[in-house]
Design a protein around this motif. Structure first.
Motif, PDB file in Angstrom:
ATOM      1  N   LEU A   1      -6.116  -0.219  -2.497  1.00 33.08           N
ATOM      2  CA  LEU A   1      -5.852   0.087  -1.087  1.00 33.08           C
ATOM      3  C   LEU A   1      -6.959  -0.475  -0.190  1.00 33.08           C
ATOM      4  N   ASP A   2      -8.197  -0.377  -0.634  1.00 39.07           N
ATOM      5  CA  ASP A   2      -9.311  -0.934   0.138  1.00 39.07           C
ATOM      6  C   ASP A   2      -9.174  -2.448   0.270  1.00 39.07           C
ATOM      7  N   TYR A   3      -8.788  -3.088  -0.812  1.00 39.92           N
ATOM      8  CA  TYR A   3      -8.590  -4.544  -0.789  1.00 39.92           C
ATOM      9  C   TYR A   3      -7.446  -4.908   0.158  1.00 39.92           C
ATOM     10  N   TYR A   4      -6.342  -4.210   0.043  1.00 42.57           N
ATOM     11  CA  TYR A   4      -5.197  -4.489   0.914  1.00 42.57           C
ATOM     12  C   TYR A   4      -5.540  -4.277   2.386  1.00 42.57           C
ATOM     13  N   ALA A   5      -6.420  -3.342   2.671  1.00 45.70           N
ATOM     14  CA  ALA A   5      -6.774  -3.026   4.057  1.00 45.70           C
ATOM     15  C   ALA A   5      -7.578  -4.141   4.722  1.00 45.70           C
ATOM     16  N   CYS A   6      -8.236  -4.961   3.932  1.00 40.68           N
ATOM     17  CA  CYS A   6      -9.088  -5.985   4.544  1.00 40.68           C
ATOM     18  C   CYS A   6      -8.779  -7.408   4.092  1.00 40.68           C
TER      19      CYS A   6
ATOM     20  N   SER B   1      -9.184   6.308  -8.457  1.00 38.02           N
ATOM     21  CA  SER B   1     -10.217   5.297  -8.225  1.00 38.02           C
ATOM     22  C   SER B   1      -9.614   3.890  -8.215  1.00 38.02           C
TER      23      SER B   1
ATOM     24  N   ARG C   1      -6.457   3.113  -7.685  1.00 36.21           N
ATOM     25  CA  ARG C   1      -5.583   3.014  -6.509  1.00 36.21           C
ATOM     26  C   ARG C   1      -6.400   2.753  -5.247  1.00 36.21           C
ATOM     27  N   GLN C   2      -7.498   3.476  -5.082  1.00 39.47           N
ATOM     28  CA  GLN C   2      -8.307   3.312  -3.880  1.00 39.47           C
ATOM     29  C   GLN C   2      -8.909   1.914  -3.799  1.00 39.47           C
ATOM     30  N   ALA C   3      -9.301   1.359  -4.915  1.00 33.85           N
ATOM     31  CA  ALA C   3      -9.842  -0.007  -4.912  1.00 33.85           C
ATOM     32  C   ALA C   3      -8.795  -1.002  -4.411  1.00 33.85           C
TER      33      ALA C   3
ATOM     34  N   SER D   1       0.841  -1.211   0.000  1.00 32.32           N
ATOM     35  CA  SER D   1       0.000   0.000   0.000  1.00 32.32           C
ATOM     36  C   SER D   1       0.868   1.251   0.000  1.00 32.32           C
TER      37      SER D   1
END
Length: 161
Positions: A101-106, A95, A97-99, A8
């Protein structure tokens, strides 16, 4: 291989660099191509966004649908020419990148251990093998943008953020 946290951080760093270079590209140079076979800076940014979407899909277990790299390149080049403005390129990149990052976060360890297909029939690997792909792919394209900028006379390193 990186952890999701490390991947990330590296993705944020390289996409911020890409956005910095895009911001410093004059409007009249966004679509400049050094040759007929080259991508423009706008197309490179669009390509990075599209690649992130594809990589994330593969990490989640959806095989890449185009059978060869040659065929994929032809499709990418057509797709990347549909990005017509700096604003669209920025929006699409952020957009994508955020997808990721969101995946990596969970994402869980068991999801990262799941075996997924590499593109172009290159075999199968644990999904964690894709963690570094978004930032490594983007890093290569950052260098292309820097080179194109030197072709039109911009020799500033643009290292100030």
């Amino acid at each position: 291989m990186s952890s999701p946290e490390s991947a990330s951080a590296q993705l944020i760093q390289v996409t911020d660099r890409l956005l910095n270079l895009l911001e410093r590209t004059p409007d009249d140079r966004l679509t400049f191509r050094p040759s007929e076979t080259s991508r423009s800076i706008l197309e490179i940014v669009a390509h990075c966004s599209e690649a992130m979407v594809n990589i994330l899909s593969q990490m989640k277990g959806t095989p890449f649908h185009i059978p060869t790299s040659k065929e994929a390149d032809a499709v990418f080049r057509v797709n990347n020419r549909t990005t017509l403005s700096r604003e669209q390129a920025v929006s699409d990149l952020l957009s994508a990148r955020q997808a990721i990052l969101d995946y990596y976060a969970c994402v869980t360890e068991s999801e990262l251990d799941k075996i997924v297909a590499l593109p172009f029939g290159l075999g199968d690997v644990p999904a964690r093998a894709f963690l570094d792909a978004p930032h490594l792919h983007t890093t290569g394209h950052v260098s292309q943008i820097e080179y194109i900028q030197t072709i039109f006379g911009d020799h500033d390193w643009h290292m100030g953020f």
